[in-house]
Enzyme design. Structure first.
Site, short mmCIF file in Angstrom:
data_model
loop_
_atom_site.label_atom_id
_atom_site.label_comp_id
_atom_site.label_asym_id
_atom_site.label_seq_id
_atom_site.Cartn_x
_atom_site.Cartn_y
_atom_site.Cartn_z
N LYS A 12 0.98 -1.37 0.21
CA LYS A 12 -0.08 0.13 -0.48
C LYS A 12 1.22 1.27 0.00
O LYS A 12 2.04 1.29 0.65
CB LYS A 12 -1.45 0.01 1.24
CG LYS A 12 -0.01 -0.04 2.62
CD LYS A 12 -0.27 0.70 2.97
CE LYS A 12 1.10 1.33 4.56
NZ LYS A 12 1.64 2.57 5.12
N ASP A 139 -2.52 -1.68 10.02
CA ASP A 139 -2.32 -1.97 8.86
C ASP A 139 -2.71 -3.11 8.36
O ASP A 139 -2.93 -3.26 6.28
CB ASP A 139 -1.61 -1.54 8.05
CG ASP A 139 -0.74 0.25 7.86
OD1 ASP A 139 -1.56 0.13 8.70
OD2 ASP A 139 0.30 0.38 7.86
#
Ligand code: ATP
Length: 302
Positions: A12, A139
């Site tokens: 990401k 995350d």
């Protein structure tokens, strides 16, 4: 309960990482705009006599192979919930930079969870998988869902976002940066400034730019509140940022807690040019070209 299951999972980039004050539990409140990008790890789960972890790739020597690895913790969490013995071999094919601010460990944790769920035939409801992900790390839920999302709370409360396609170049630095160390530097800088840290928020302009797919609009609104902290610990990153924008990137920033730097570029052609410029600059160890949004953790056909 036999065979092998391989799951592909994206890295990401945070197109906006807004950091608030420290909460009583020690975490920071965040407004985190995640974009999954086409730089993938793969995790393969195979039935075994005991829980074991192996890793291949240029950074493999930096990855712990014991129970602290997020793939092992994911397998243990899922097995405990289902009353199973986590007897599984987990192999990580690692391309996401380690300790690079691209959530590589989180990605592997989400991938291992999905791989074990399929290997063990559990068919765990998606909401429960997301709950286990949130326990594994802030995350990890986003690594499961992929695409684009706003993460609030400590980043784990996700709201999906619309996003056009964007092209990126990532410059990998020598060595990693510890995420907790970067947050401590953030707190030190905030204390030294003596001003109150505002409540974190993602601006309407940024969300509109993300949805529009217009790289110039997104370049104008990209921001990472952790960048000054990462630069204070690794001043050399300023030279990488200058090299990327000098090579034609629309914007550059530290990715998450760094030390990977992320460069937004106009298209695939510009990505190749900026990657070549960064490689020639001698300011980074390697470059990766990627685009996003990419899908989240996905079981590959066997
Ligand atoms: P984030 O962007 O979520 O802050 P990061 O990308 O900076 O994370 P990771 O690659 O996730 O950092 O690695 C952070 C540390 O986690 C590593 O230094 C390593 O000790 C540990 N770790 C545990 N499991 C893994 C894994 N599967 N892959 C890489 N590192 C792992």
């Amino acid at each position: 309960m036999s065979g092998a299951v391989t799951v592909r999972v994206p890295a990401k980039v945070n197109v906006r990482l807004a950091v608030g004050g420290v909460r009583p539990d020690g975490f920071h409140d965040l407004a985190n705009v995640f974009l999954a990008v086409s730089l993938f790890d793969e995790v393969t789960a195979t039935a075994a006599d005991a829980l074991t972890v192996t890793c291949e790739g240029p950074d493999a020597h930096k990855v712990p192979l014991d129970r602290t690895n997020l793939v092992a913790r994911a397998a243990e969490a899922l097995a405990a919930r289902s009353g199973l013995d986590p007897a599984v071999h987990l192999h990580i094919a690692k391309r996401i930079p380690v300790a690079g601010g691209m959530a590589g460990g989180s990605a592997d944790g989400a991938a291992a969870l999905l791989a074990c769920d399929a290997l063990w035939g559990l068919d765990t409801p998606r909401a429960e998988l997301l709950g286990i992900c949130a326990e594994l790390g802030s995350d990890v839920p986003f690594s499961l869902t992929g695409g684009a999302a706003l993460g609030t709370g400590r980043g784990e409360l996700l709201t999906p976002l619309d996003a056009g396609t964007f092209h990126w170049v990532f410059a990998v630095a020598d060595g990693g940066l510890s995420t907790p160390a970067v947050y401590r530097a953030f707190d030190r800088l905030a204390a030294a400034a003596g001003t109150e840290v505002p409540a974190p928020a993602a601006s309407p302009e940024l969300l509109a730019a993300l949805a529009s797919g217009d790289p110039d609009a997104l370049a104008a609104t990209l921001a990472n509140d952790l960048q000054p902290a990462a630069l204070s610990l690794r001043p050399r990153l300023a030279a990488v940022l200058a090299a990327g924008t000098g090579a034609g990137a629309l914007a550059g920033m530290v990715s998450g807690s760094g030390p990977t730097t992320a460069f937004l570029v106009r298209d695939a052609e510009a990505a190749a040019k900026v990657a070549a410029g960064l490689d020639a600059s001698g300011t980074c160890r390697a470059t990766h070209v990627a685009s996003g949004p990419a899908p989240g953790a996905t079981v590959l056909p066997g």
